[in-house]
Scaffold this motif. Structure first.
Motif, mmCIF file in Angstrom:
data_model
loop_
_atom_site.group_PDB
_atom_site.id
_atom_site.type_symbol
_atom_site.label_atom_id
_atom_site.label_comp_id
_atom_site.label_asym_id
_atom_site.label_seq_id
_atom_site.Cartn_x
_atom_site.Cartn_y
_atom_site.Cartn_z
ATOM 1 N N ILE A 89 0.873 -1.169 0.000
ATOM 2 C CA ILE A 89 0.000 0.000 0.000
ATOM 3 C C ILE A 89 0.913 1.222 0.000
ATOM 4 O O ILE A 89 1.786 1.345 0.862
ATOM 5 N N VAL A 90 0.730 2.085 -1.002
ATOM 6 C CA VAL A 90 1.584 3.268 -1.122
ATOM 7 C C VAL A 90 0.787 4.550 -0.919
ATOM 8 O O VAL A 90 -0.413 4.607 -1.207
ATOM 9 N N VAL A 91 1.484 5.579 -0.423
ATOM 10 C CA VAL A 91 0.892 6.901 -0.229
ATOM 11 C C VAL A 91 1.918 7.942 -0.685
ATOM 12 O O VAL A 91 3.085 7.619 -0.909
ATOM 13 N N LYS A 92 1.490 9.165 -0.799
ATOM 14 C CA LYS A 92 2.404 10.244 -1.168
ATOM 15 C C LYS A 92 3.245 10.636 0.043
ATOM 16 O O LYS A 92 2.732 10.737 1.167
ATOM 17 N N LYS A 93 4.505 10.824 -0.162
ATOM 18 C CA LYS A 93 5.389 11.200 0.937
ATOM 19 C C LYS A 93 4.916 12.510 1.561
ATOM 20 O O LYS A 93 4.565 13.468 0.874
ATOM 21 N N GLY A 94 4.901 12.531 2.889
ATOM 22 C CA GLY A 94 4.452 13.722 3.596
ATOM 23 C C GLY A 94 2.973 13.707 3.917
ATOM 24 O O GLY A 94 2.459 14.612 4.593
ATOM 25 N N ALA A 95 2.251 12.686 3.441
ATOM 26 C CA ALA A 95 0.816 12.579 3.698
ATOM 27 C C ALA A 95 0.565 12.276 5.172
ATOM 28 O O ALA A 95 1.450 11.820 5.897
ATOM 29 N N SER A 96 -0.661 12.499 5.603
ATOM 30 C CA SER A 96 -1.022 12.240 6.995
ATOM 31 C C SER A 96 -1.139 10.749 7.291
ATOM 32 O O SER A 96 -1.206 10.344 8.447
ATOM 33 N N ILE A 97 -1.157 9.943 6.252
ATOM 34 C CA ILE A 97 -1.262 8.486 6.423
ATOM 35 C C ILE A 97 0.119 7.920 6.717
ATOM 36 O O ILE A 97 1.004 7.926 5.859
ATOM 37 N N LYS A 98 0.306 7.413 7.909
ATOM 38 C CA LYS A 98 1.602 6.875 8.319
ATOM 39 C C LYS A 98 1.603 5.350 8.409
ATOM 40 O O LYS A 98 2.662 4.721 8.366
ATOM 41 N N SER A 99 0.409 4.751 8.583
ATOM 42 C CA SER A 99 0.295 3.291 8.657
ATOM 43 C C SER A 99 -1.087 2.889 8.176
ATOM 44 O O SER A 99 -1.945 3.751 7.895
ATOM 45 N N THR A 155 -13.430 5.125 0.262
ATOM 46 C CA THR A 155 -13.909 5.351 -1.106
ATOM 47 C C THR A 155 -12.918 4.681 -2.042
ATOM 48 O O THR A 155 -11.728 5.014 -2.037
ATOM 49 N N LEU A 156 -13.395 3.727 -2.834
ATOM 50 C CA LEU A 156 -12.516 2.974 -3.723
ATOM 51 C C LEU A 156 -12.601 3.521 -5.147
ATOM 52 O O LEU A 156 -13.684 3.758 -5.673
ATOM 53 N N VAL A 157 -11.441 3.708 -5.746
ATOM 54 C CA VAL A 157 -11.354 4.206 -7.124
ATOM 55 C C VAL A 157 -10.684 3.137 -7.969
ATOM 56 O O VAL A 157 -9.519 2.800 -7.753
ATOM 57 N N ASN A 158 -11.422 2.567 -8.917
ATOM 58 C CA ASN A 158 -10.863 1.511 -9.761
ATOM 59 C C ASN A 158 -10.010 2.116 -10.867
ATOM 60 O O ASN A 158 -10.475 2.982 -11.611
ATOM 61 N N VAL A 159 -8.763 1.651 -10.958
ATOM 62 C CA VAL A 159 -7.861 2.113 -12.023
ATOM 63 C C VAL A 159 -7.374 0.912 -12.817
ATOM 64 O O VAL A 159 -7.339 -0.207 -12.304
ATOM 65 N N LYS A 160 -7.029 1.128 -14.051
ATOM 66 C CA LYS A 160 -6.570 0.048 -14.931
ATOM 67 C C LYS A 160 -5.048 0.043 -15.007
ATOM 68 O O LYS A 160 -4.463 0.859 -15.704
ATOM 69 N N GLY A 161 -4.429 -0.829 -14.264
ATOM 70 C CA GLY A 161 -2.988 -0.928 -14.289
ATOM 71 C C GLY A 161 -2.352 -0.416 -13.003
ATOM 72 O O GLY A 161 -2.769 0.610 -12.445
ATOM 73 N N HIS A 162 -1.338 -1.140 -12.511
ATOM 74 C CA HIS A 162 -0.671 -0.765 -11.268
ATOM 75 C C HIS A 162 0.134 0.525 -11.424
ATOM 76 O O HIS A 162 0.334 1.257 -10.450
ATOM 77 N N ASP A 163 0.579 0.800 -12.633
ATOM 78 C CA ASP A 163 1.249 2.079 -12.873
ATOM 79 C C ASP A 163 0.290 3.245 -12.646
ATOM 80 O O ASP A 163 0.668 4.288 -12.100
ATOM 81 N N VAL A 165 -0.075 3.952 -8.908
ATOM 82 C CA VAL A 165 1.032 4.767 -8.395
ATOM 83 C C VAL A 165 0.847 6.223 -8.810
ATOM 84 O O VAL A 165 1.008 7.157 -7.999
ATOM 85 N N LEU A 166 0.489 6.442 -10.069
ATOM 86 C CA LEU A 166 0.319 7.801 -10.578
ATOM 87 C C LEU A 166 -0.852 8.524 -9.922
ATOM 88 O O LEU A 166 -0.803 9.747 -9.715
ATOM 89 N N SER A 167 -1.908 7.769 -9.579
ATOM 90 C CA SER A 167 -3.060 8.410 -8.937
ATOM 91 C C SER A 167 -2.678 8.982 -7.578
ATOM 92 O O SER A 167 -3.181 10.036 -7.168
ATOM 93 N N VAL A 168 -1.764 8.301 -6.886
ATOM 94 C CA VAL A 168 -1.265 8.797 -5.598
ATOM 95 C C VAL A 168 -0.328 9.983 -5.825
ATOM 96 O O VAL A 168 -0.421 11.017 -5.149
ATOM 97 N N LEU A 169 0.559 9.850 -6.791
ATOM 98 C CA LEU A 169 1.511 10.918 -7.097
ATOM 99 C C LEU A 169 0.796 12.208 -7.467
ATOM 100 O O LEU A 169 1.174 13.302 -7.032
ATOM 101 N N ASN A 170 -0.287 12.079 -8.254
ATOM 102 C CA ASN A 170 -1.010 13.253 -8.736
ATOM 103 C C ASN A 170 -2.049 13.777 -7.742
ATOM 104 O O ASN A 170 -2.716 14.782 -8.008
ATOM 105 N N GLY A 171 -2.204 13.076 -6.624
ATOM 106 C CA GLY A 171 -3.149 13.525 -5.611
ATOM 107 C C GLY A 171 -4.590 13.157 -5.885
ATOM 108 O O GLY A 171 -5.513 13.654 -5.236
ATOM 109 N N ASP A 172 -4.828 12.266 -6.861
ATOM 110 C CA ASP A 172 -6.198 11.845 -7.167
ATOM 111 C C ASP A 172 -6.735 10.877 -6.114
ATOM 112 O O ASP A 172 -7.950 10.780 -5.922
ATOM 113 N N THR A 173 -5.844 10.140 -5.482
ATOM 114 C CA THR A 173 -6.225 9.238 -4.396
ATOM 115 C C THR A 173 -5.225 9.403 -3.246
ATOM 116 O O THR A 173 -4.118 9.917 -3.433
#
Length: 314
Positions: free
Chosen positions: A143-153, A192-200, A203-211
């Motif tokens: 499970i990945v998050v954007k660095k600096g996010a409030s989610i720590k675990s 809230t679950l957001v279905n994306v097509k592809g693991h890349d 990763v990008l949805s987290v990077l871009n702040g969409d999730t």
């Protein structure tokens, strides 16, 4: 003497009859093993772990290599999702499927496919998501998050927006969903679950702040490293699951034993060639293939039941 001669003659006849029956039975068994579907042309299908058009371009050259080994025409395509490839194998439109563990379990349950081979990958080393030199037939989800996010675990995931793959994706849904459920988080109710097509894309949805977070295989960040060399420091893991069996190369259940053996040998040989290895490595990061059996996927069946309780999936 005449009586003994008659008895001997009768015994000889009996032995001959029994012998013929035994030979007949043996022949029937051999004939049964040799029967089954032997393709005159082979349809091979992949599932989209990244964007489908990207996989198709990388996988297409595999057709020529298989044709050379098998001596028959080969067609390589990419399915729209995990479910469609199972349906295609069930309806006998696809002969060989590159199925993830949960997809294989569903296909086997529907009597659509048997596992022929299991992929090997290099074990991932953390931190940094680097490949080690050790081959393994299992991997993890993270499970990945954007660095600096409030989610720590994982405890901070309640009420968040999470990017997931199809509900039949082992690393993109099943494993993290099941383990979070056992830890008291039901993602279908609590998030809230957001279905994306592809693991890349996860990763990008987290990077871009969409999730806020994404369920991806370890270490899917490498898929976007070429476009963003600093992705490892921008998107970070907060949780790793227990091991998942690697992907399968599965075949139609009615495929003959003789062709299965020939097909397995072809894939193993191709994986050891420079060109073949480049193809399978670029598509799914596979390094080679080993023989496998259905019981290796019982752990998938266990996790599938747990994860199913978080969805409407049957």
């Amino acid at each position: 003497m005449k009586i003994w001669k008659k008895l001997a003659a009768s015994a000889l006849v009996l032995v001959s009859v029994v012998g013929l029956a035994a030979c007949s039975g043996k022949g029937s068994a051999q004939a049964k093993q040799s029967t089954g579907y032997t393709p005159k042309s082979l349809n091979v299908q992949f599932v989209p772990s990244v964007q489908a058009n990207s996989i198709e371009a990388k996988a297409k050259p595999l057709a020529a290599l298989l044709k050379k080994q098998l001596g028959i025409p080969v067609k390589v395509t990419v399915s729209t999702d995990y479910n469609s490839i199972v349906e295609a194998m069930s309806s006998k439109q696809v002969d060989v499927g590159f199925l993830p563990p949960d997809g294989y379990v569903q296909a086997h349950k529907q009597k659509a496919a048997d596992a022929l081979l299991q992929a090997e990958r290099y074990k991932i080393v953390q931190p940094g998501g680097r490949n080690s030199t050790k081959l393994t037939s299992e991997y993890r989800s993270m499970i990945v998050v954007k660095k600096g996010a409030s989610i720590k675990s994982y405890k901070d995931l309640k009420g968040k927006k999470i990017a997931v793959q199809d509900v039949t994706s082992s690393s993109g849904y099943i494993w993290p969903a099941a383990e979070l459920k056992e830890k008291g988080i039901n993602i279908s109710k609590d998030d809230t679950l957001v279905n994306v097509k592809g693991h890349d894309q996860g990763v990008l949805s987290v990077l871009n702040g969409d999730t806020d977070a994404a369920f991806v295989f370890e270490d899917a960040r490498n898929l976007v490293k070429k476009d963003d060399p600093d992705i490892m420091s921008k998107v970070v893991p907060i949780y790793f699951t227990k091991p998942i069996p690697n992907d399968t190369i599965s075949v139609r259940q009615d495929m003959s034993a003789a062709f299965r053996k020939k097909l397995a040998a072809a894939f193993i040989k191709i994986a050891h060639t420079k060109k073949g290895h480049a193809i399978i490595s670029s598509v799914y990061q596979h390094e080679g293939y080993v023989h496998t059996k259905d019981s290796n996927f019982n752990i998938v069946r266990k996790y599938d039941k747990i994860a199913a309780s978080t969805t409407n999936k049957q």
